[in-house]
Design a protein around this motif. Structure first.
Motif, PDB file in Angstrom:
ATOM      1  N   VAL A   1      17.889 -44.198  -8.701  1.00  0.00           N
ATOM      2  CA  VAL A   1      16.573 -43.573  -8.513  1.00  0.00           C
ATOM      3  C   VAL A   1      15.471 -44.531  -8.963  1.00  0.00           C
ATOM      4  O   VAL A   1      14.467 -44.708  -8.262  1.00  0.00           O
ATOM      5  CB  VAL A   1      16.492 -42.223  -9.268  1.00  0.00           C
ATOM      6  N   GLN A   2      15.657 -45.168 -10.106  1.00  0.00           N
ATOM      7  CA  GLN A   2      14.656 -46.126 -10.585  1.00  0.00           C
ATOM      8  C   GLN A   2      14.502 -47.284  -9.605  1.00  0.00           C
ATOM      9  O   GLN A   2      13.390 -47.731  -9.329  1.00  0.00           O
ATOM     10  CB  GLN A   2      15.040 -46.654 -11.967  1.00  0.00           C
ATOM     11  N   ARG A   3      15.600 -47.780  -9.090  1.00  0.00           N
ATOM     12  CA  ARG A   3      15.552 -48.903  -8.143  1.00  0.00           C
ATOM     13  C   ARG A   3      14.840 -48.490  -6.861  1.00  0.00           C
ATOM     14  O   ARG A   3      14.086 -49.244  -6.283  1.00  0.00           O
ATOM     15  CB  ARG A   3      16.982 -49.371  -7.875  1.00  0.00           C
ATOM     16  N   LYS A   4      15.090 -47.229  -6.400  1.00  0.00           N
ATOM     17  CA  LYS A   4      14.397 -46.724  -5.212  1.00  0.00           C
ATOM     18  C   LYS A   4      12.901 -46.654  -5.444  1.00  0.00           C
ATOM     19  O   LYS A   4      12.119 -46.817  -4.519  1.00  0.00           O
ATOM     20  CB  LYS A   4      14.912 -45.322  -4.846  1.00  0.00           C
ATOM     21  N   GLU A   5      12.495 -46.414  -6.684  1.00  0.00           N
ATOM     22  CA  GLU A   5      11.075 -46.339  -7.030  1.00  0.00           C
ATOM     23  C   GLU A   5      10.487 -47.717  -7.304  1.00  0.00           C
ATOM     24  O   GLU A   5       9.339 -47.827  -7.733  1.00  0.00           O
ATOM     25  CB  GLU A   5      10.897 -45.428  -8.248  1.00  0.00           C
TER      26      GLU A   5
ATOM     27  N   ASP B   1      21.965 -45.118   4.866  1.00  0.00           N
ATOM     28  CA  ASP B   1      21.598 -44.935   6.272  1.00  0.00           C
ATOM     29  C   ASP B   1      22.003 -46.162   7.081  1.00  0.00           C
ATOM     30  O   ASP B   1      21.328 -47.187   7.054  1.00  0.00           O
ATOM     31  CB  ASP B   1      20.093 -44.683   6.380  1.00  0.00           C
ATOM     32  N   ARG B   2      23.089 -46.026   7.827  1.00  0.00           N
ATOM     33  CA  ARG B   2      23.588 -47.116   8.658  1.00  0.00           C
ATOM     34  C   ARG B   2      23.214 -46.935  10.131  1.00  0.00           C
ATOM     35  O   ARG B   2      23.703 -47.658  10.982  1.00  0.00           O
ATOM     36  CB  ARG B   2      25.107 -47.213   8.518  1.00  0.00           C
ATOM     37  N   THR B   3      22.352 -45.947  10.433  1.00  0.00           N
ATOM     38  CA  THR B   3      21.969 -45.729  11.819  1.00  0.00           C
ATOM     39  C   THR B   3      21.110 -46.894  12.311  1.00  0.00           C
ATOM     40  O   THR B   3      20.464 -47.580  11.518  1.00  0.00           O
ATOM     41  CB  THR B   3      21.196 -44.405  11.983  1.00  0.00           C
TER      42      THR B   3
ATOM     43  N   LEU C   1      23.302 -52.139  -6.744  1.00  0.00           N
ATOM     44  CA  LEU C   1      21.987 -52.444  -7.311  1.00  0.00           C
ATOM     45  C   LEU C   1      21.506 -53.841  -6.935  1.00  0.00           C
ATOM     46  O   LEU C   1      20.316 -54.079  -6.783  1.00  0.00           O
ATOM     47  CB  LEU C   1      22.024 -52.305  -8.832  1.00  0.00           C
ATOM     48  N   VAL C   2      22.437 -54.757  -6.758  1.00  0.00           N
ATOM     49  CA  VAL C   2      22.083 -56.149  -6.485  1.00  0.00           C
ATOM     50  C   VAL C   2      21.952 -56.441  -4.997  1.00  0.00           C
ATOM     51  O   VAL C   2      21.025 -57.125  -4.574  1.00  0.00           O
ATOM     52  CB  VAL C   2      23.146 -57.093  -7.112  1.00  0.00           C
ATOM     53  N   GLU C   3      22.860 -55.903  -4.203  1.00  0.00           N
ATOM     54  CA  GLU C   3      23.003 -56.376  -2.825  1.00  0.00           C
ATOM     55  C   GLU C   3      22.429 -55.465  -1.748  1.00  0.00           C
ATOM     56  O   GLU C   3      22.235 -55.914  -0.627  1.00  0.00           O
ATOM     57  CB  GLU C   3      24.494 -56.580  -2.518  1.00  0.00           C
ATOM     58  N   ARG C   4      22.184 -54.223  -2.025  1.00  0.00           N
ATOM     59  CA  ARG C   4      21.823 -53.292  -0.960  1.00  0.00           C
ATOM     60  C   ARG C   4      20.319 -53.185  -0.742  1.00  0.00           C
ATOM     61  O   ARG C   4      19.520 -53.392  -1.629  1.00  0.00           O
ATOM     62  CB  ARG C   4      22.385 -51.901  -1.248  1.00  0.00           C
ATOM     63  N   ASN C   5      19.980 -52.809   0.485  1.00  0.00           N
ATOM     64  CA  ASN C   5      18.607 -52.542   0.877  1.00  0.00           C
ATOM     65  C   ASN C   5      18.283 -51.112   0.442  1.00  0.00           C
ATOM     66  O   ASN C   5      18.793 -50.156   1.026  1.00  0.00           O
ATOM     67  CB  ASN C   5      18.475 -52.703   2.393  1.00  0.00           C
ATOM     68  N   PHE C   6      17.450 -50.968  -0.566  1.00  0.00           N
ATOM     69  CA  PHE C   6      17.203 -49.649  -1.134  1.00  0.00           C
ATOM     70  C   PHE C   6      16.358 -48.751  -0.251  1.00  0.00           C
ATOM     71  O   PHE C   6      16.285 -47.555  -0.497  1.00  0.00           O
ATOM     72  CB  PHE C   6      16.633 -49.773  -2.550  1.00  0.00           C
ATOM     73  N   SER C   7      15.756 -49.279   0.789  1.00  0.00           N
ATOM     74  CA  SER C   7      15.064 -48.395   1.718  1.00  0.00           C
ATOM     75  C   SER C   7      16.074 -47.614   2.561  1.00  0.00           C
ATOM     76  O   SER C   7      15.727 -46.604   3.167  1.00  0.00           O
ATOM     77  CB  SER C   7      14.118 -49.191   2.615  1.00  0.00           C
ATOM     78  N   LEU C   8      17.335 -48.064   2.579  1.00  0.00           N
ATOM     79  CA  LEU C   8      18.371 -47.386   3.358  1.00  0.00           C
ATOM     80  C   LEU C   8      19.213 -46.431   2.505  1.00  0.00           C
ATOM     81  O   LEU C   8      20.048 -45.709   3.025  1.00  0.00           O
ATOM     82  CB  LEU C   8      19.278 -48.408   4.043  1.00  0.00           C
ATOM     83  N   ILE C   9      19.002 -46.448   1.212  1.00  0.00           N
ATOM     84  CA  ILE C   9      19.674 -45.497   0.330  1.00  0.00           C
ATOM     85  C   ILE C   9      18.770 -44.285   0.244  1.00  0.00           C
ATOM     86  O   ILE C   9      17.620 -44.377  -0.182  1.00  0.00           O
ATOM     87  CB  ILE C   9      19.939 -46.109  -1.052  1.00  0.00           C
TER      88      ILE C   9
END
Length: 179
Positions: free
Chosen positions: A63-67, A145-147, A123-131
């Protein structure tokens, strides 16, 4: 994301799918993190407590990373530091040599270590706009979100998406406007 989804919400109440250490073991096996036949020495009460603590920590960090913030990762580093492994050569199904890492630490740390490592990689590798968290107001599930268009809104269109759209339809038919 599966770690976060070991809790769900139904009729406004949070449902925890981990009610015992055995539940955590079964989940770890379903996820391919461990074979339960190799888990005879684990303290199930400790596994449940540590598993729930790791889930809470992972949710907070995500949640913090998304913010746009990087939270305090010292708790996650404790899980990672306790997860001791050693390289080991084995043969695969075709007879070729493969290098794998074998857990060498305490039983609980060995079971939860791969999960903590997966959280760290997320936390390191993913695109957080897709989580994303499901947009249904009564749902707390998360997904990646893999669409193609990255416009997914629901954990499941068949469940949450359909319920939301049906509620909107009923509301419009009764003259209540939008939900």
């Amino acid at each position: 994301m599966d770690l976060l989804n070991t809790e769900a919400q139904k009729n406004g109440n949070v449902i925890d799918y981990w009610n015992s250490g055995d539940d955590v073991l079964k989940w770890l096996e379903r996820c391919g993190a461990v074979l339960t036949s190799a888990c005879k020495e684990v303290d199930l009460d400790e596994l449940l407590a540590q598993g729930r603590a790791l889930r809470t920590l992972a949710r907070r960090l995500i949640v913090q990373r998304k913010e746009g913030e990087v939270g305090d990762v010292s708790g996650l580093n404790k899980y990672l530091g306790a997860y001791l492994t050693a390289p080991h050569l084995e043969r695969d199904k075709e007879g070729n040599l493969v290098l794998i890492r074998t857990a060498r630490g305490g039983a609980t740390a060995s079971l939860l270590g791969p999960v903590a490592e997966a959280v760290a990689q997320l936390l390191v590798e993913r695109n957080f706009s897709l989580i994303k968290q499901c947009e249904h107001p009564d749902c707390i599930l998360w997904f990646y979100d893999r669409t193609k268009a990255h416009k997914r809104r629901w954990c499941s269109m068949a469940l949450c998406g359909n319920r939301y759209k049906a509620a909107q339809f009923r509301n419009r038919r009764s003259g209540g406007g939008t939900v």
